[in-house]
Structure formats: C-alpha cells, structure tokens
Design an enzyme around this catalytic site. Structure first.
Site, mmCIF file in Angstrom:
data_model
loop_
_atom_site.group_PDB
_atom_site.id
_atom_site.type_symbol
_atom_site.label_atom_id
_atom_site.label_comp_id
_atom_site.label_asym_id
_atom_site.label_seq_id
_atom_site.Cartn_x
_atom_site.Cartn_y
_atom_site.Cartn_z
ATOM 1 N N MET A 1 0.845 -1.194 0.000
ATOM 2 C CA MET A 1 0.000 0.000 0.000
ATOM 3 C C MET A 1 0.876 1.238 0.000
ATOM 4 O O MET A 1 1.681 1.442 0.914
ATOM 5 C CB MET A 1 -0.888 0.003 1.247
ATOM 6 N N GLN A 54 6.451 -3.764 -6.192
ATOM 7 C CA GLN A 54 5.443 -3.515 -7.229
ATOM 8 C C GLN A 54 5.838 -2.267 -8.014
ATOM 9 O O GLN A 54 6.164 -1.233 -7.431
ATOM 10 C CB GLN A 54 4.079 -3.286 -6.587
ATOM 11 N N CYS A 85 -4.122 0.745 -9.819
ATOM 12 C CA CYS A 85 -4.149 2.022 -9.089
ATOM 13 C C CYS A 85 -5.106 3.013 -9.768
ATOM 14 O O CYS A 85 -4.973 3.293 -10.959
ATOM 15 C CB CYS A 85 -2.735 2.605 -9.014
ATOM 16 N N LYS A 124 -1.278 -7.069 -10.439
ATOM 17 C CA LYS A 124 -2.407 -6.641 -9.593
ATOM 18 C C LYS A 124 -3.463 -6.027 -10.500
ATOM 19 O O LYS A 124 -3.193 -5.079 -11.241
ATOM 20 C CB LYS A 124 -1.928 -5.605 -8.577
ATOM 21 N N GLY A 187 -9.955 -7.149 -1.054
ATOM 22 C CA GLY A 187 -11.113 -6.262 -0.923
ATOM 23 C C GLY A 187 -11.939 -6.551 0.306
ATOM 24 O O GLY A 187 -12.398 -7.681 0.490
ATOM 25 N N ARG A 211 -6.473 -2.388 4.060
ATOM 26 C CA ARG A 211 -6.888 -1.440 5.113
ATOM 27 C C ARG A 211 -7.201 -2.120 6.432
ATOM 28 O O ARG A 211 -7.139 -1.478 7.487
ATOM 29 C CB ARG A 211 -8.096 -0.629 4.617
HETATM 30 C C1 LIG Z 1 -3.919 3.956 1.112
HETATM 31 C C2 LIG Z 1 -3.928 2.811 0.145
HETATM 32 C C3 LIG Z 1 -2.836 2.579 -0.664
HETATM 33 C C4 LIG Z 1 -2.847 1.532 -1.577
HETATM 34 N N1 LIG Z 1 -1.750 1.322 -2.351
HETATM 35 C C5 LIG Z 1 -1.713 0.278 -3.191
HETATM 36 C C6 LIG Z 1 -0.564 0.027 -3.974
HETATM 37 O O1 LIG Z 1 0.418 0.763 -3.932
HETATM 38 N N2 LIG Z 1 -0.589 -1.055 -4.792
HETATM 39 C C7 LIG Z 1 -1.672 -1.894 -4.867
HETATM 40 O O2 LIG Z 1 -1.632 -2.870 -5.598
HETATM 41 N N3 LIG Z 1 -2.769 -1.670 -4.137
HETATM 42 C C8 LIG Z 1 -2.807 -0.618 -3.303
HETATM 43 N N4 LIG Z 1 -3.926 -0.394 -2.556
HETATM 44 C C9 LIG Z 1 -5.084 -1.297 -2.709
HETATM 45 C C10 LIG Z 1 -5.060 -2.433 -1.672
HETATM 46 O O3 LIG Z 1 -3.951 -3.254 -1.865
HETATM 47 C C11 LIG Z 1 -6.327 -3.266 -1.760
HETATM 48 O O4 LIG Z 1 -6.359 -3.945 -2.982
HETATM 49 C C12 LIG Z 1 -7.588 -2.454 -1.620
HETATM 50 O O5 LIG Z 1 -7.470 -1.477 -0.597
HETATM 51 C C13 LIG Z 1 -8.788 -3.348 -1.326
HETATM 52 O O6 LIG Z 1 -8.602 -4.034 -0.124
HETATM 53 P P1 LIG Z 1 -9.325 -3.563 1.258
HETATM 54 O O7 LIG Z 1 -10.777 -3.232 0.872
HETATM 55 O O8 LIG Z 1 -9.210 -4.789 2.137
HETATM 56 O O9 LIG Z 1 -8.586 -2.373 1.752
HETATM 57 C C14 LIG Z 1 -3.960 0.678 -1.666
HETATM 58 C C15 LIG Z 1 -5.055 0.904 -0.845
HETATM 59 C C16 LIG Z 1 -5.067 1.961 0.030
HETATM 60 C C17 LIG Z 1 -6.278 2.187 0.890
#
Ligand SMILES: Cc1cc2nc3c(=O)[nH]c(=O)nc-3n(C[C@H](O)[C@H](O)[C@H](O)COP(=O)(O)O)c2cc1C
Length: 316
Positions: A1, A54, A85, A124, A187, A211
C-alpha cells in the site's frame, strides 16, 4: 500500500503474523533514474523478508530497466505490475488501472518483464475499469497468464469504485476457474470472517490484507487462527495495544527518513489508526495533534484510559 507499508509497518505486521509483505509501490521512471525517494522506499532489514516489489508504469522497456535496477538493490521474491491504481495522476499517464483498458499494452509489459527477469512476475488487477463484467475481467487475467504472469492479485472492485462499494466475488471466482496460475483475492478483508468469505465465495488461492491492517496488526494472526481452527478473534487488551503502538512508533522513529516535523505528523496519523472507532476518538486526536515530539506522543498515548478502548476493532 502506497504511503502505508513502510519498513515500520511491515516489521510490526510480520511480528503479528503477516506471512508476506510488499514494499510500497514504486514508480518505474523514478526507480530507473534512481530518484532519492525510491531509496527511502526500499529501506529494509534482514528480518523484513520475504518481500516483493510492485512497479507502476506504462512503458515495457522503462519498466524492465526499472525492474533490473530494483533487482540490484533489493532481494525480492517476485515483481508485481500495478494494473489497479485508480489515482488520477497515474491513470492519466496510461499506467495503473488505465492498463485495464489497454490490455495489449498490459500484455506487452508482462511479456517483457516475465521473459527477461530471473524472478516471477505477477499482476495486480481490478475487476474492471468502469463497469463490472466478469468475462472482460477473465479475458484481462488470461492475457496476463498467456504473457508469462505467475499469479494475479485481484481487487474485487472496478477502477471507478475506488475503495468503496461491494466486492465483486463473482468475477474473482470466474478468473480462478479460468486460470491455471494462482489467483489472490483482495477487498474488504477487515476481519477473519471477511477473509473466509473471500476464500469461500471465490475459491481463490489466497488473500491479501490491506486497510484491515491499519492500526490492527493483530488481523493476520486472527485470520490464521480463525481459518485453522475456527477460533474467534480476541480483542487485544489495552496494555498490549499500547505496547504494540509504541513499538510501531519506535520503528518509525528509528527507520523513517523524513523531517522531524513530518515524522511527528505521520506518527500521529498512525496512532489514530489504533484509536479509530473509539467513542472519544476526536478528543484523542486533538491531544495527539498537540504532540511536538516522539516523547510527548508516547506520553499522550499512555494517558488514554482503559474505558477508551472497549469499543474496538474486530467486531463484525
Ligand atoms: C492507502 C492505500 C494505498 C494503496 N496502495 C496500493 C498500492 O500501492 N498497490 C496496490 O496494488 N494496491 C494498493 N492499494 C489497494 C489495496 O492493496 C487493496 O487492494 C484495496 O485497498 C482493497 O482491499 P481492502 O478493501 O481490504 O482495503 C492501496 C489501498 C489503500 C487504501
């Protein structure tokens, strides 16, 4: 993240059960040209392993150059390509989730990296760009597989959904059915029950927590415990919670290379993650925002009384 999984976050997550971590997302041009920020993002320790990186980008040659540079700087188990993203500044450059609409380019990137690197390449994805369509999602994942991807990670939302709205388990399930390579679901994994739901509904090979780990590094062990023996998640005690938060902040103090002012602001944000959901969170936030040093912040944290902690995480 991005902006989250720094060295401190990874160390605390590993101590509490995370089996695998990623560096924060790296821009391919910044990596290739050795931007100083990238060196900070790649800060690691021996115990910060196993780990993957990544890359985000749109140009296969630049991304390969960046990946080669990365391999000379960090001991990564695999390299992931970001095609998920939704940030405007990334999408308008044709990178991140924009690749979901340009699958020919996505295929070229995967092929270039997978056929030239000595480590596995993964992708991803999101379940779509603007609208849900399991068939399109399957097609995109198949293109990744056909071009040499070793695994796909799928965030079960479209680009337009951002980070809210329902999870499209159906599309992830359809991809899992169609592909030979492993498929991971992402997710709304905010507790062990949601982790099991993702596995049950999609029959995917694994899950990634995002998260759900913010201020809640216990989630990894709790998920493992629940999946292995159905044990329900225990709410960490106040003293344990404060101990882990202090430890997390200590790692930031030791390892985060940012100015002192930025560091204290960043630590305040992390502390609030741990206090999120408490009935008096806004008062705690106010106190924390007054901290001018690491010592002051720890002092404020230790002043929080047990009653403040009772209504807390992992309640479904
Ligand atoms: C602040 C933040 C930064 C994120 N950065 C990335 C990232 O750099 N690369 C990526 O593949 N996903 C990123 N994500 C997505 C998460 O990996 C995840 O796929 C997405 O938040 C859904 O999962 P969740 O609902 O359990 O949070 C990010 C999500 C958040 C909230």
């Amino acid at each position: 993240m991005s902006g989250v999984t720094d060295l401190a976050f990874r160390l605390i997550s590993r101590e509490l059960g995370a089996g695998f971590c990623f560096f924060e997302m790296l821009d391919s041009k910044a990596t290739l040209y050795g931007h100083p920020k990238n060196r900070r993002l790649l800060k690691t320790l021996k115990k910060d392993s196993p780990i993957a990186a990544q890359l985000v980008g749109d140009d296969p040659s630049v991304m390969l150059g960046a990946a080669e540079k990365l391999l000379s700087l960090a001991d990564i188990s695999f390299l992931d390509i970001n095609s998920a993203c939704p940030a405007k500044k990334i999408v308008k450059k044709g990178a991140g989730a924009a690749l979901l609409k340009d699958t020919a380019r996505l295929g070229k990137i995967v092929k270039k990296l997978a056929s030239n690197l000595r480590i596995p390449v993964t992708v991803k994805l999101r379940t779509g760009f603007n609208k849900r369509d399991a068939a399109v999602c399957v097609r995109t994942a198949e293109i990744c597989e056909a071009n040499g991807a070793s695994c796909v990670f799928i965030h079960g939302r479209t680009m337009s959904q951002g980070y809210s709205g329902d999870i499209d388990y159906e599309s992830i399930k359809a991809v899992k059915k169609a592909l030979k390579i492993p498929v991971f679901g992402s997710g709304n994994i905010f507790n062990p029950f949601m982790a099991k739901k993702m596995l049950d509904e999609t029959e995917c090979d694994g899950i990634t927590v995002a998260r759900g780990a913010l201020g809640n590094p216990w989630i990894f062990k709790n998920i493992e415990n629940y999946l292995k023996n159905g044990g329900t998640a225990e709410n960490p005690s106040l003293s344990l919670k404060k101990k882990i938060l202090e430890r997390h902040l200590g790692y930031i103090e030791s390892y985060k290379d940012i100015t002192d002012t930025n560091k204290i602001g960043f630590m305040g944000k992390i502390a609030m993650w741990y206090f999120k959901g408490l009935h008096n969170a806004s008062r705690i936030r106010e106190q924390i925002s007054k901290a001018r040093s690491y010592g002051e912040l720890i002092y404020f944290i230790n002043r929080q009384k047990p009653s403040h902690f009772f209504k807390h995480i992992l309640l479904f």
